[in-house]
Design a protein around this motif. Structure first.
Motif, PDB file in Angstrom:
ATOM      1  N   CYS A 163      32.680  39.609  42.262  1.00  0.00           N
ATOM      2  CA  CYS A 163      31.979  38.362  41.914  1.00  0.00           C
ATOM      3  C   CYS A 163      32.797  37.122  42.292  1.00  0.00           C
ATOM      4  N   ASP A 164      34.079  37.309  42.607  1.00  0.00           N
ATOM      5  CA  ASP A 164      34.949  36.179  42.927  1.00  0.00           C
ATOM      6  C   ASP A 164      35.182  35.978  44.421  1.00  0.00           C
ATOM      7  N   ILE A 165      34.582  36.830  45.249  1.00  0.00           N
ATOM      8  CA  ILE A 165      34.830  36.759  46.694  1.00  0.00           C
ATOM      9  C   ILE A 165      33.522  36.875  47.467  1.00  0.00           C
ATOM     10  N   THR A 166      33.587  36.576  48.746  1.00  0.00           N
ATOM     11  CA  THR A 166      32.405  36.678  49.597  1.00  0.00           C
ATOM     12  C   THR A 166      32.123  38.143  49.919  1.00  0.00           C
ATOM     13  N   GLU A 219      34.647  39.376  52.441  1.00  0.00           N
ATOM     14  CA  GLU A 219      35.939  39.706  51.845  1.00  0.00           C
ATOM     15  C   GLU A 219      35.869  41.042  51.104  1.00  0.00           C
ATOM     16  N   PRO A 256      40.817  41.354  44.060  1.00  0.00           N
ATOM     17  CA  PRO A 256      39.819  40.404  43.566  1.00  0.00           C
ATOM     18  C   PRO A 256      38.559  41.135  43.117  1.00  0.00           C
ATOM     19  N   ARG A 257      37.909  40.590  42.120  1.00  0.00           N
ATOM     20  CA  ARG A 257      36.632  41.149  41.671  1.00  0.00           C
ATOM     21  C   ARG A 257      35.551  40.729  42.658  1.00  0.00           C
ATOM     22  N   ASP A 281      36.308  44.055  30.717  1.00  0.00           N
ATOM     23  CA  ASP A 281      37.264  43.423  31.630  1.00  0.00           C
ATOM     24  C   ASP A 281      37.742  44.403  32.702  1.00  0.00           C
ATOM     25  N   ARG A 297      38.942  45.613  36.075  1.00  0.00           N
ATOM     26  CA  ARG A 297      39.695  44.981  37.167  1.00  0.00           C
ATOM     27  C   ARG A 297      40.068  46.021  38.216  1.00  0.00           C
TER      28      ARG A 297
END
Length: 138
Positions: free
Chosen positions: A118-121, A124, A115-116, A89, A91
């Motif tokens: 994998c969660d953003i463009t 970003e 943000p990780r 995990d 972060r």
């Protein structure tokens, strides 16, 4: 919060999600969140002297030769004398200046989580790198 200092290059590998096992010659009963800090040694491509991410210390077990890849180690001379700290995990956080210490140590910080990847463009992610990491990377 508990914190752990690593060589700056290894701390960067944890931040990038490439290093998921930390090799130590000692163990602790603690399990839970740990702030990963880069030591102050200046290594090109690193952010020395900063807390870089929070991980969950999920387990500690005897280190095996098969752990070398996840620990980003080419070899280990005496795996029977070492422990694999399983890091999960991961972060990323806004980097925090931290003076590292030996062993697990306490820090009074409230990390600001980013943000990780994998969660953003990609755009970003690039913006986050430019804002938080580029100004302090060696």
């Amino acid at each position: 919060m508990k914190a752990l200092s690593l060589n700056a290059d290894f701390a960067m590998l944890v931040l990038l999600g490439k290093k998921t096992i930390e090799c130590r010659t000692w163990r602790t009963n603690y399990r839970g969140d740990i702030l990963i800090c880069a030591n102050a040694k200046k290594i090109k491509g690193t952010i020395p002297g900063h807390g870089l991410c929070v991980v969950r210390l999920a387990d500690i077990r005897p280190f095996k030769r098969s752990d070398c890849k996840a620990a980003c180690m080419h070899r280990w001379e005496r795996p029977e004398k070492a422990f694999a700290w399983i890091l999960e995990d991961i972060r990323p956080i806004e980097p925090i200046p931290i003076k590292g210490r030996l062993s697990l140590f306490e820090v009074d910080v409230n990390p600001v989580f980013l943000p990780r990847a994998c969660d953003i463009t990609d755009e970003e992610a690039d913006a986050i790198v430019r804002k938080y990491y580029s100004p302090i990377i060696i």
